[in-house]
Design a protein around this motif. Sequence first.
Motif: not given
Lengths: 219, 203
Positions: B50-52, B40-44
Amino acid sequence: MAQIFHRSTNTFSRITIFGAVFILAFLTWVFAELDRSNYNTRATVPREQPVPFSHAHHVGGIGIDCRYCHTTVETSGFANIPPTKTCINCHSQIWATSPTLEPVRASFRTGQSIRWTRVNDLPDFVYFNHSIHINKGVGCESCHGRVDRMPLTWQENSLEMEWCLDCHRHPEKNLRPREFITTMGYQPAGDQETIGRRLMAENHVQDARVLTSCSTCHR
Amino acid sequence: MPTERISPRLLRVLAVWVVILMAALSVACRQDMQDQPKYIPLRPSGFFADGRSERPLVEGTVARGHLDDDTAYYTGKGPDGKPLDTFPFTVTRDVILRGQDRFNIYCAPCHDRLGTGDGMVVRRGYRKPPSYHIDRLRQVPNGYIFDVITNGFGAMPDYSAQIPVADRWAIVSYVRALQLSQNASINDVPAANRGQLGQGGAQ
């Protein structure tokens, strides 16, 4: 031979047999209350963050609009967490040497995201869209509470399904005109029911039958 | 002391109930539906260094619908690179009202709601921007203001990420309205509307 059970056991067993319904009902009630309690839902519990960001200071003190940082809330399902660049807009000059803000500056220097702790976390089996709520007239405050009074951010409401349905059954209780959408401490200019019903008609809010359909949220 | 043996039948029924009860208790502890293995948005993401989970555009690529080849609209500049003094679309009352709305969100924290440069962030120590109501800024072309919003100027950061292009133009129109409002004479008001002056609050 001594009796194993005392005479009173008879009464006790009768009570348990006939009282079973009430005992079960009571236990169910206790369980339901525990389940919806703030202890379980973690509502009103401030979350630890890598930088102690204060909405009370930025919104309540300085008066910055929610949308200055949460830019996508009107057009997207997700109200974005601002990129570090947005913080740096002001903090390149204000509090520019503060040790508290070092993680922000480090993030801007290195390009590594700040790992904020999520505050409002809906279950993954729920579909939620910010923009539709904003555009139909549900103010930020209605769900997120008085963010302008939160030194550290907490989740204001339980986010339980009963809480969602409470509004989906009676949207008129929480609708406000678009110009007050980010207002904190909004007071309706008149009777909320009347204003709400007018806004429901103007914004084409679906009736409760559609809003409470399973597939509205679980899709 | 006679001991009564528990019948195997009862034992079996009991065992079944114990299994059902334990199953019921154990499911409550799993959150697989609550936390599904999806982004989902911004879930690592553990996959990217870079973990994004949200990936930046690959360099040199253009997202569909973002060719942005209308130079006048996207940069406010003419073919000669000079800022244009026209608007890329017709300015209506709605455009100016939209501009007012966006101005109060993104610009007023520093420039204040009148554009005199005395916003709350400036009062907290940010470098004070010039007032809009000086001759130099009254003379600048529209494209110049658009360019400042898009790319920043001096101490002012750029707002291209926060404000979409159409809204930037709407803000330009509202800045023009502000400048007019602070430097207008009674003759600028149509004769028919002069009676409304002084009544206050009329939109």
